[in-house]
Design a protein around this motif. Sequence first.
Motif, PDB file in Angstrom:
ATOM      1  N   ARG A  42     -12.570 -21.365  44.075  1.00  0.00           N
ATOM      2  CA  ARG A  42     -11.805 -20.124  44.154  1.00  0.00           C
ATOM      3  C   ARG A  42     -12.200 -19.330  45.395  1.00  0.00           C
ATOM      4  NH1 ARG A  42     -12.355 -16.774  38.829  1.00  0.00           N
ATOM      5  NH2 ARG A  42     -11.395 -18.656  37.997  1.00  0.00           N
ATOM      6  N   LEU A  43     -13.504 -19.187  45.642  1.00  0.00           N
ATOM      7  CA  LEU A  43     -13.979 -18.470  46.816  1.00  0.00           C
ATOM      8  C   LEU A  43     -13.641 -19.224  48.106  1.00  0.00           C
ATOM      9  CD1 LEU A  43     -17.457 -17.276  45.489  1.00  0.00           C
ATOM     10  CD2 LEU A  43     -15.474 -15.826  45.987  1.00  0.00           C
ATOM     11  N   PHE A  44     -13.754 -20.538  48.071  1.00  0.00           N
ATOM     12  CA  PHE A  44     -13.436 -21.359  49.233  1.00  0.00           C
ATOM     13  C   PHE A  44     -11.982 -21.149  49.643  1.00  0.00           C
ATOM     14  CE2 PHE A  44     -12.687 -25.673  51.176  1.00  0.00           C
ATOM     15  CZ  PHE A  44     -13.574 -25.526  52.236  1.00  0.00           C
ATOM     16  N   GLU A  45     -11.105 -21.124  48.643  1.00  0.00           N
ATOM     17  CA  GLU A  45      -9.678 -20.939  48.906  1.00  0.00           C
ATOM     18  C   GLU A  45      -9.362 -19.525  49.389  1.00  0.00           C
ATOM     19  OE1 GLU A  45      -5.382 -21.274  46.536  1.00  0.00           O
ATOM     20  OE2 GLU A  45      -7.275 -21.470  45.436  1.00  0.00           O
ATOM     21  N   ALA A  46      -9.921 -18.531  48.737  1.00  0.00           N
ATOM     22  CA  ALA A  46      -9.527 -17.143  48.989  1.00  0.00           C
ATOM     23  C   ALA A  46     -10.308 -16.478  50.116  1.00  0.00           C
ATOM     24  CB  ALA A  46      -9.693 -16.326  47.713  1.00  0.00           C
ATOM     25  N   ILE A  47     -11.562 -16.882  50.315  1.00  0.00           N
ATOM     26  CA  ILE A  47     -12.432 -16.217  51.286  1.00  0.00           C
ATOM     27  C   ILE A  47     -12.663 -17.063  52.534  1.00  0.00           C
ATOM     28  CG2 ILE A  47     -14.728 -15.249  51.663  1.00  0.00           C
ATOM     29  CD1 ILE A  47     -13.017 -13.584  49.774  1.00  0.00           C
ATOM     30  N   THR A  48     -13.022 -18.330  52.355  1.00  0.00           N
ATOM     31  CA  THR A  48     -13.434 -19.168  53.481  1.00  0.00           C
ATOM     32  C   THR A  48     -12.266 -19.670  54.317  1.00  0.00           C
ATOM     33  OG1 THR A  48     -15.385 -19.885  52.258  1.00  0.00           O
ATOM     34  CG2 THR A  48     -14.703 -21.255  54.111  1.00  0.00           C
ATOM     35  N   ASP A 125     -18.635 -20.200  50.504  1.00  0.00           N
ATOM     36  CA  ASP A 125     -18.183 -18.980  49.829  1.00  0.00           C
ATOM     37  C   ASP A 125     -18.162 -17.780  50.772  1.00  0.00           C
ATOM     38  OD1 ASP A 125     -20.923 -18.969  50.114  1.00  0.00           O
ATOM     39  OD2 ASP A 125     -21.364 -18.213  48.117  1.00  0.00           O
ATOM     40  N   ASP A 126     -18.306 -18.029  52.065  1.00  0.00           N
ATOM     41  CA  ASP A 126     -18.336 -16.959  53.053  1.00  0.00           C
ATOM     42  C   ASP A 126     -17.144 -17.070  53.993  1.00  0.00           C
ATOM     43  OD1 ASP A 126     -20.752 -16.050  51.994  1.00  0.00           O
ATOM     44  OD2 ASP A 126     -21.950 -17.256  53.373  1.00  0.00           O
ATOM     45  N   ALA A 127     -17.000 -16.083  54.879  1.00  0.00           N
ATOM     46  CA  ALA A 127     -15.891 -16.071  55.834  1.00  0.00           C
ATOM     47  C   ALA A 127     -16.386 -15.713  57.225  1.00  0.00           C
ATOM     48  CB  ALA A 127     -14.828 -15.059  55.399  1.00  0.00           C
ATOM     49  N   VAL A 128     -15.684 -16.218  58.235  1.00  0.00           N
ATOM     50  CA  VAL A 128     -15.907 -15.769  59.612  1.00  0.00           C
ATOM     51  C   VAL A 128     -14.623 -15.146  60.121  1.00  0.00           C
ATOM     52  CG1 VAL A 128     -17.751 -17.367  60.212  1.00  0.00           C
ATOM     53  CG2 VAL A 128     -15.355 -18.068  60.533  1.00  0.00           C
ATOM     54  N   SER A 152     -31.587 -25.511  73.712  1.00  0.00           N
ATOM     55  CA  SER A 152     -30.704 -24.936  72.706  1.00  0.00           C
ATOM     56  C   SER A 152     -30.864 -23.420  72.723  1.00  0.00           C
ATOM     57  CB  SER A 152     -30.998 -25.492  71.314  1.00  0.00           C
ATOM     58  OG  SER A 152     -32.354 -25.281  70.966  1.00  0.00           O
ATOM     59  N   VAL A 153     -29.773 -22.726  72.357  1.00  0.00           N
ATOM     60  CA  VAL A 153     -29.768 -21.270  72.318  1.00  0.00           C
ATOM     61  C   VAL A 153     -28.981 -20.834  71.086  1.00  0.00           C
ATOM     62  CG1 VAL A 153     -29.055 -19.136  73.471  1.00  0.00           C
ATOM     63  CG2 VAL A 153     -29.854 -21.080  74.837  1.00  0.00           C
ATOM     64  N   GLY A 154     -29.576 -19.956  70.279  1.00  0.00           N
ATOM     65  CA  GLY A 154     -28.873 -19.422  69.134  1.00  0.00           C
ATOM     66  C   GLY A 154     -27.911 -18.318  69.545  1.00  0.00           C
ATOM     67  N   ILE A 155     -26.776 -18.233  68.859  1.00  0.00           N
ATOM     68  CA  ILE A 155     -25.783 -17.185  69.088  1.00  0.00           C
ATOM     69  C   ILE A 155     -25.560 -16.491  67.746  1.00  0.00           C
ATOM     70  CG2 ILE A 155     -23.456 -16.646  69.871  1.00  0.00           C
ATOM     71  CD1 ILE A 155     -23.542 -19.371  71.388  1.00  0.00           C
ATOM     72  N   ASP A 156     -26.043 -15.268  67.654  1.00  0.00           N
ATOM     73  CA  ASP A 156     -26.103 -14.575  66.364  1.00  0.00           C
ATOM     74  C   ASP A 156     -25.190 -13.354  66.357  1.00  0.00           C
ATOM     75  OD1 ASP A 156     -26.920 -13.780  63.817  1.00  0.00           O
ATOM     76  OD2 ASP A 156     -28.634 -12.657  64.587  1.00  0.00           O
ATOM     77  N   PHE A 157     -24.116 -13.441  65.595  1.00  0.00           N
ATOM     78  CA  PHE A 157     -23.268 -12.276  65.358  1.00  0.00           C
ATOM     79  C   PHE A 157     -23.810 -11.582  64.115  1.00  0.00           C
ATOM     80  CE2 PHE A 157     -20.636 -15.399  67.576  1.00  0.00           C
ATOM     81  CZ  PHE A 157     -20.235 -14.648  68.665  1.00  0.00           C
ATOM     82  N   ASN A 158     -24.463 -10.456  64.311  1.00  0.00           N
ATOM     83  CA  ASN A 158     -25.279  -9.909  63.225  1.00  0.00           C
ATOM     84  C   ASN A 158     -24.669  -8.704  62.507  1.00  0.00           C
ATOM     85  OD1 ASN A 158     -25.723  -7.896  65.133  1.00  0.00           O
ATOM     86  ND2 ASN A 158     -27.812  -8.546  65.602  1.00  0.00           N
ATOM     87  N   GLN A 159     -23.378  -8.449  62.715  1.00  0.00           N
ATOM     88  CA  GLN A 159     -22.703  -7.416  61.934  1.00  0.00           C
ATOM     89  C   GLN A 159     -21.621  -8.055  61.071  1.00  0.00           C
ATOM     90  OE1 GLN A 159     -19.900  -3.419  62.236  1.00  0.00           O
ATOM     91  NE2 GLN A 159     -20.818  -4.176  64.117  1.00  0.00           N
ATOM     92  N   GLY A 160     -21.538  -7.615  59.824  1.00  0.00           N
ATOM     93  CA  GLY A 160     -20.513  -8.151  58.940  1.00  0.00           C
ATOM     94  C   GLY A 160     -20.459  -7.368  57.645  1.00  0.00           C
ATOM     95  N   TYR A 161     -19.894  -7.991  56.632  1.00  0.00           N
ATOM     96  CA  TYR A 161     -19.782  -7.387  55.303  1.00  0.00           C
ATOM     97  C   TYR A 161     -20.525  -8.234  54.282  1.00  0.00           C
ATOM     98  CZ  TYR A 161     -15.898  -4.432  56.914  1.00  0.00           C
ATOM     99  OH  TYR A 161     -15.118  -3.506  57.566  1.00  0.00           O
ATOM    100  N   ILE A 162     -21.224  -7.568  53.379  1.00  0.00           N
ATOM    101  CA  ILE A 162     -21.626  -8.231  52.143  1.00  0.00           C
ATOM    102  C   ILE A 162     -20.677  -7.720  51.069  1.00  0.00           C
ATOM    103  CG2 ILE A 162     -24.049  -8.629  52.735  1.00  0.00           C
ATOM    104  CD1 ILE A 162     -24.773  -6.100  51.151  1.00  0.00           C
ATOM    105  N   VAL A 220     -18.112 -12.300  56.478  1.00  0.00           N
ATOM    106  CA  VAL A 220     -18.191 -11.747  55.124  1.00  0.00           C
ATOM    107  C   VAL A 220     -19.081 -12.668  54.319  1.00  0.00           C
ATOM    108  CG1 VAL A 220     -16.933 -11.146  53.024  1.00  0.00           C
ATOM    109  CG2 VAL A 220     -15.848 -10.810  55.260  1.00  0.00           C
ATOM    110  N   ARG A 221     -20.108 -12.099  53.738  1.00  0.00           N
ATOM    111  CA  ARG A 221     -21.011 -12.880  52.892  1.00  0.00           C
ATOM    112  C   ARG A 221     -20.808 -12.459  51.442  1.00  0.00           C
ATOM    113  NH1 ARG A 221     -27.648 -13.061  52.467  1.00  0.00           N
ATOM    114  NH2 ARG A 221     -27.782 -15.277  51.999  1.00  0.00           N
ATOM    115  N   MET A 222     -20.390 -13.420  50.615  1.00  0.00           N
ATOM    116  CA  MET A 222     -20.140 -13.131  49.211  1.00  0.00           C
ATOM    117  C   MET A 222     -21.426 -13.255  48.407  1.00  0.00           C
ATOM    118  SD  MET A 222     -17.000 -12.249  49.054  1.00  0.00           S
ATOM    119  CE  MET A 222     -16.797 -12.190  47.255  1.00  0.00           C
ATOM    120  N   LEU A 223     -21.639 -12.298  47.532  1.00  0.00           N
ATOM    121  CA  LEU A 223     -22.790 -12.294  46.635  1.00  0.00           C
ATOM    122  C   LEU A 223     -22.297 -12.585  45.224  1.00  0.00           C
ATOM    123  CD1 LEU A 223     -24.512  -9.023  47.915  1.00  0.00           C
ATOM    124  CD2 LEU A 223     -24.785 -11.345  48.787  1.00  0.00           C
TER     125      LEU A 223
END
Length: 268
Positions: A42-48, A125-128, A152-162, A220-223
């Motif tokens: 359900r989360l995969f379909e609606a959120i991801t 269960d999350d979204a980008v 290697s270099v990490g690329i971190d987008f650190n603002q979002g929604y829980i 968006v990170r779903m809890l």
Amino acid sequence: MQVIGLCRFSYPATGSFRLNRDTIEEQRQFLYAPDRLEERLRLFEAITLPGFGTQTDETFELYVLTGTCLPQIHAYRLRDLTAGIKQIRIIAKEPGDHKQIVREVLNTARADPHQPCLQFRHDDDDAVSVDFMERLRAAVVENTGLMQQSESVGIDFNQGYIARREARGIRAARVYRSLLGVGLGMYVQAGSTRTIFDRLHNRLARFMPVVSYPDTPMWVRMLHDFNDSDHARKDTSELSPFTPEQAEDLRVRFSIDPDAFEARYAAR
């Protein structure tokens, strides 16, 4: 530059869970419990999926890793849900060592190992945001010197929604979280076999440079009760009902319609 993502969908593997499920059989019992699988689908379909289906840069591949033991009815449903998104490839593997399997999937996916690539990891269960791939590519251009001199270099987008769905509706908070498993990418130099799963995501900065972008919500990170982390399941103190502005942000930046999401839950 090739962009490759990996999303594990209820894949049982040794060395992959933190919450006391050490054997493959224990993992199967947890992962394939009917209530849990229904919630994940359900989360995969609606959120991801909405965000991946509407990316502003469509040149990417997302590998969805499942177990060959995933119950057939759910395997068929997973394929049906993803059939309309051309960038998604489903791979079914026998249970095995987590690090070895994900490394094999990502390195096999590289069209030319002698060229650099971008990788990202994602939970089912999350979204980008719809511009996630575009922003990943832009980060390489903006940090060319660093990329050229690093394996290697990490690329971190650190603002979002829980966010969490409760009986009274979706509750959410706009937050800053560094090095989550969502909204996190990695540049990999030509010839390197490193992958974004080689290190725990929250420790990535110990092993390579990391560039952070805090400017706009990118995930968006779903809890929920099935999170594989005590912290994630308890990270609810900041949540409050969606404001109209946040609801519009979900529609525009993530292609998620909160009203349709609620209707989907009500219909099940």
